[in-house]
Scaffold this motif. Structure first.
Motif, short mmCIF file in Angstrom:
data_model
loop_
_atom_site.label_atom_id
_atom_site.label_comp_id
_atom_site.label_asym_id
_atom_site.label_seq_id
_atom_site.Cartn_x
_atom_site.Cartn_y
_atom_site.Cartn_z
N GLN A 145 0.84 -1.20 0.00
CA GLN A 145 0.00 0.00 0.00
C GLN A 145 0.88 1.25 0.00
O GLN A 145 2.01 1.24 0.50
N PRO A 146 0.41 2.36 -0.55
CA PRO A 146 1.17 3.61 -0.52
C PRO A 146 1.55 3.99 0.91
O PRO A 146 0.75 3.83 1.83
N GLY A 147 2.77 4.48 1.07
CA GLY A 147 3.26 4.84 2.40
C GLY A 147 4.05 3.75 3.09
O GLY A 147 4.65 3.98 4.14
N SER A 148 4.10 2.56 2.49
CA SER A 148 4.81 1.44 3.10
C SER A 148 6.31 1.54 2.82
O SER A 148 6.72 1.77 1.68
N LEU A 149 7.11 1.40 3.87
CA LEU A 149 8.57 1.35 3.76
C LEU A 149 9.17 2.54 3.00
O LEU A 149 10.27 2.44 2.45
N THR A 150 8.49 3.64 2.99
CA THR A 150 8.96 4.77 2.18
C THR A 150 10.14 5.49 2.82
O THR A 150 10.79 6.31 2.15
N LYS A 151 10.45 5.21 4.09
CA LYS A 151 11.58 5.87 4.75
C LYS A 151 12.78 4.94 4.91
O LYS A 151 13.78 5.33 5.51
N LEU A 152 12.70 3.74 4.35
CA LEU A 152 13.77 2.76 4.54
C LEU A 152 15.06 3.22 3.86
O LEU A 152 15.10 3.46 2.66
N THR A 153 16.13 3.38 4.66
CA THR A 153 17.43 3.81 4.12
C THR A 153 18.47 2.69 4.17
O THR A 153 19.43 2.71 3.41
N THR A 154 18.30 1.72 5.09
CA THR A 154 19.29 0.66 5.26
C THR A 154 18.60 -0.70 5.20
O THR A 154 17.63 -0.94 5.92
N LEU A 155 19.12 -1.59 4.36
CA LEU A 155 18.60 -2.96 4.29
C LEU A 155 19.77 -3.93 4.27
O LEU A 155 20.62 -3.88 3.37
N HIS A 156 19.85 -4.78 5.31
CA HIS A 156 20.89 -5.81 5.39
C HIS A 156 20.23 -7.18 5.43
O HIS A 156 19.37 -7.44 6.30
N LEU A 157 20.63 -8.06 4.53
CA LEU A 157 20.12 -9.43 4.49
C LEU A 157 21.29 -10.40 4.66
O LEU A 157 22.25 -10.34 3.89
N THR A 158 21.19 -11.29 5.62
CA THR A 158 22.27 -12.24 5.89
C THR A 158 21.70 -13.63 6.12
O THR A 158 20.78 -13.81 6.92
#
Length: 919
Positions: A736-749
């Motif tokens: 939906q609009p507005g979801s995760l719109t401020k995410l600056t860092t994504l780490h996947l391990t």
């Protein structure tokens, strides 16, 4: 025409010579080089110089302050900065200004002297003008159009730059003085030894092994202070025999008791920092720190406690909150002027060895600081009784004392430190008889078995430390005579209950206790009773520490009973519980901050409902640890960012206590959850405020966010995902609009089932991502799907850093090579053997500054034209496994910098030294 042309050229040349000699003054040199010590071989100073140069190159920083005590290399760095070839290329003019110490107290004379120095440097003709305003106006006119670098050395307080004509300019002008702090560190022992030998200047002098050994010891005593090394080495280079060196070392170690040539000037320099404190309170607090043994890691809570007990933070009427605030301001100031240093942990400080010596020397001349300090000297006998007389503070800690004088005359004594004398097992019965003014008594880590009867005389005592007195099994009943006692610490002692008579200590604000089951006791749950019903009767208690050290697990009923006792304390501001590793750990409640760890959410609810913290929204900051072991500290990076934090571990399902606190949390850590399938099972509304989230070792999670009808995680900025074996995607279904719109860092391990990082359409919501790191996700073949990039060549417009590690199937970042990487600054790729296509071409990553990769991988890349353009950004290493291990384990930042530096040296030289290996 040919002749006319030659005539014109000749006249032009003659005009140049005339203008140069007569008509026009030559402009001042861009830089006036100054004599400066070479610091290239001193890594500590050279790195700081390079750091300053990097800041000067950018346009964000307009000013820099190099802050540290006098004598440790600030001026040396400034001189090297002035002379650096890059500086001459960056600025139209570089102005060095030595701010006069004499004028620092008189603004008018200081400003006039500074202005005239600038006039002289810029060769401005003032024709005898002495009016300060006219001089400032002329300087302003000359500098307004110039890109200048102003180097201000030895500034005691901020200058009013407007008054001396320095304009605020948009020409990328810089002032090395304020607004940005770069701390100059002490030289390492190796660097200090190099400098010491350089100043000696005679290899033959220390070719003698005995003299060399003595020289090494002398160098160590200089504590990494460059100016001190210079002074001492210059003194010792005149000594040409082993005897003279040995005698000189003895004299140096006895300073300040014995005058030592070359040290007096250093003392004066450091005393300048002390005198600059101005306020007597700051000075007294600093001098108090010298009572602690050399190289002590001083607990700041205990230090502030002692300051307050000595009325250094205000008189007895001063409220605890107010005195704590004053104490922290003083600590901050002392650290800012480097009279105290940061310790090993956040709540620790240290005092540099030499600065401590200066403090003790200063204290000899202060009428309010009659000290007797003999610490860490392996003393078996105390100083003679006469030397105790008339002293205000005595420190004999960290020795081997096994007896004390019977009844020393210490009527003025207010602080007595006897800690860390393990051989001290008895205190004479009348020892405290003449210490009626004693306020602070530290007997921690001693072998005492009983407290003497004269303890009851200490009616003014405020602080009593008995922690780690393992042979002390009880507190005498006459301890109730200590009517002004505010802090009692019996952690780690042999006392196995809360003595019922301490409820008579009506002023007690801080109580620290710890208990363990007696060996051989089969019914361990009975042991935990330890008179905890006394707790609620200590009505003024502000801080409570209860640490139950036992291999047994106490019942929840016992835990809840203790919690109810604690909840009744209306004044409580700081709390630490530890009821066995397996049950409860309530960790520290700072003022207005609640930090609690419980085994089950029901206990958390019980505590909140029965305490004065019922309204979670009213708490300015909190940390809740549910189901955590004591050994599970926060794992989320930059933990300090979050004021309201929840860690939920080893649990099943979700329940109302969790949702109640999670709804207010800005940091959330979910670890080892047993059955949850997606993060959104906790309720979307419960996570609207979460800004940082870490999810680790949750075996059933298949997606982070399921299909929902409203915006998901609208404030989430940092997401860390580790070891989720069933994770298939970040989300399922349309977002939906507005979801995760401020995410600056994504780490996947270590997400072994994940094939696609960004399901179709999701990446369009992630325009703010700046840092993307993917590691050990073995099924991933591509980072950005072609369908997401089609028609949108600027997919991750703000991505600055891309790190790809240990992925055997990864073959490309995106098949569309024309993507725009307008913000990309750093790329790191290791152990991705089939990734043979770079994610950018020679034109679409203009801001790229760093590429870190394996040399073999780089050489195998086929795109020769792109590689040629990007080669200058590369840091390549053949030590891929070592680089990978070092860079991505939980080493400290400082350790990582050291390893990175060593590896880069290896990469550039191709040689390897055993010194590169970890000890």
């Amino acid at each position: 025409m040919k002749k006319m042309y030659k005539t014109v050229i000749n006249l032009w040349d003659e005009g140049d010579q005339i203008r140069e000699k007569i008509l026009v003054d030559r402009p001042p040199e861009i830089v006036v080089n100054m004599r400066a010590p070479d610091i290239k071989k001193f890594e500590t100073l050279q790195k700081l110089l390079e750091q300053i140069l990097d800041l000067l190159k950018g346009n964000k920083v307009k000013g820099i302050r190099i802050q540290r005590p006098l004598g440790i290399g600030k001026t040396t760095i400034m001189l090297n900065l002035n002379n650096h070839e890059q500086v001459a290329k960056m600025f139209d003019i570089v102005i060095w200004l030595k701010v006069s110490k004499e004028g620092s107290k008189e603004n008018l004379s200081r400003n006039r002297a500074s202005a005239m120095a600038i006039v002289q440097r810029m060769e401005i003709k003032m024709e005898g003008a002495s009016n300060a305003d006219k001089v400032a106006q002329r300087i302003f006119k000359e500098l307004k159009a110039k890109k200048y670098l102003l180097l201000l050395d030895d500034v005691k307080e901020d200058l009013n730059l407007n008054e001396i004509g320095i304009p605020e300019s948009n020409n990328d002008c810089k002032i090395v003085l304020t607004t940005r702090v770069i701390k100059v560190t002490y030289l390492s022992l190796d660097e200090a030894w190099k400098m010491f030998q350089d100043v000696l200047g005679s290899p033959k002098l220390i070719a003698n092994q005995k003299i060399r050994k003595l020289a090494w010891r002398v160098c160590k005593e200089c504590s990494g202070l460059p100016l001190l090394i210079e002074k001492v080495a210059n003194t010792f280079k005149l000594k040409n025999t082993e005897y003279l060196w040995s005698d000189g070392l003895d004299s140096w170690r006895m300073w300040p008791e014995k005058e030592c040539q070359g040290i007096r000037e250093m003392y004066k320099l450091l005393k300048f920092c002390y005198d600059d404190l101005d306020d007597d309170t700051y000075k007294k607090c600093f001098l108090y720190g010298a009572l602690y043994p050399e190289d002590s890691d001083i607990n700041t809570d205990y230090l502030l406690e002692c300051w307050a007990a000595e009325d250094l933070l205000g008189n007895d009427d001063c409220a605890t909150k107010e005195s704590i605030m004053i104490g922290h301001l003083i600590l901050s100031r002392l650290k800012n002027v480097s009279l105290l240093e940061e310790g090993k942990n956040d709540n620790r400080v240290t005092m540099h060895k030499f600065i401590r010596q200066v403090a003790l020397y200063i204290s000899e001349g202060e009428p309010d600081c009659k000290y007797l300090v003999k610490t860490s000297k392996a003393l078996r006998q105390p100083p003679d009784e006469k030397s105790w007389s008339e002293k205000k503070r005595i420190s004999l800690g960290d020795n081997k004392l096994d007896w004390l004088p019977d009844s020393p005359n210490c009527s003025l004594l207010s602080t007595l430190f006897l800690q860390k004398n393990l051989a001290l097992d008895m205190i004479p019965a009348l020892f405290f008889e003449h210490m009626k003014n004693l306020r602070v008594l530290d007997l921690s880590d001693t072998g005492i078995k009983l407290l003497p009867s004269s303890l009851s005389i200490l009616i003014r005592l405020k602080i009593l430390y008995l922690n780690n007195c393992k042979h002390l099994v009880e507190l005498p009943s006459d301890i109730i005579e200590l009517v002004h006692l505010e802090a009692l610490d019996i952690q780690g002692s042999g006392v196995d209950n809360i003595p019922p008579h301490i409820e008579k200590l009506i002023c007690l604000k801080r109580l620290r206790v710890s208990f363990a089951t007696k060996s051989g006791n089969e019914n361990a749950s009975q042991e935990v009773h330890f008179n905890y019903n006394i707790i609620s009767r200590l009505s003024k208690l502000e801080e409570l520490v209860i640490d139950v050290k036992s291999p047994e697990q106490w019942s929840n009923e016992v835990v809840e009973n203790i919690i109810k006792e604690v909840a009744a304390l209306q004044e409580l501001k700081s709390l630490k519980f530890s009821f066995s590793d397996k049950v409860v750990d309530v960790i520290e409640v700072a003022p207005m901050t609640l930090r609690i760890s419980v085994p089950k959410a029901t206990i958390l609810l019980s505590f909140i409902e029965s305490s004065s913290w019922k309204d979670v929204q009213s708490i300015s900051s909190f940390e809740f640890y549910i189901g955590c072991q004591n050994s599970e500290p926060p794992q989320i990076p930059d933990f300090f960012r979050y004021d309201k934090y929840v860690k939920y571990s080893n649990s099943v399902g979700s329940n109302s206590p969790i949702l109640r606190v999670l709804a207010e949390a800005d940091g959330f850590e979910l670890v080892n959850h047993k059955d949850i399938k997606q993060l959104s099972d906790f309720g979307i509304a419960s996570m609207n405020k979460v800004q940082g989230c870490l999810i680790e070792s949750c075996d059933e999670i298949e997606t982070i966010v399921g299909a929902v009808d409203s915006a998901v995680l609208p404030n989430l900025e940092h997401l860390y995902i580790k070891n989720l074996p069933m994770l298939e995607s970040i989300c399922k279904g349309p977002m939906q609009p507005g979801s995760l719109t401020k995410l600056t860092t994504l780490h996947l391990t270590s997400c072994q089932m994940m094939v696609k990082i960004f399901p179709s359409g999701v990446i369009q919501h992630l325009n703010e991502i700046q840092y993307l790191k993917i590691e050990k996700c073995q099924e991933i073949e591509e980072i950005i799907a072609e369908s997401d990039a089609a028609g949108n060549l600027n997919v991750l417009p703000k991505l600055k850093e891309l790190i790809l590690l240990d992925m055997k199937k990864l073959s490309g970042v995106c098949t569309i090579e024309s993507l725009e990487w307008g913000s990309l600054e750093k790329v790191e790729i290791f152990k991705c053997p089939v990734l043979l296509i770079l994610p950018f071409n020679k034109d679409n990553a203009a801001k790229l500054e760093t590429i870190e990769a394996e040399k073999q991988w780089w050489e195998a890349l086929p795109c020769r034209e792109v590689k040629e353009r990007l080669k200058k950004f590369c840091t390549l290493s053949s030590l891929s496994n070592l680089k990978y291990f070092i860079g991505h384990r939980s080493h400290s930042d400082a350790a990582l910098r050291r390893w990175s530096y060593k590896l880069s040296k290896f990469s550039s030289t191709g040689s390897f030294s055993p010194s590169l290996l970890p000890k």
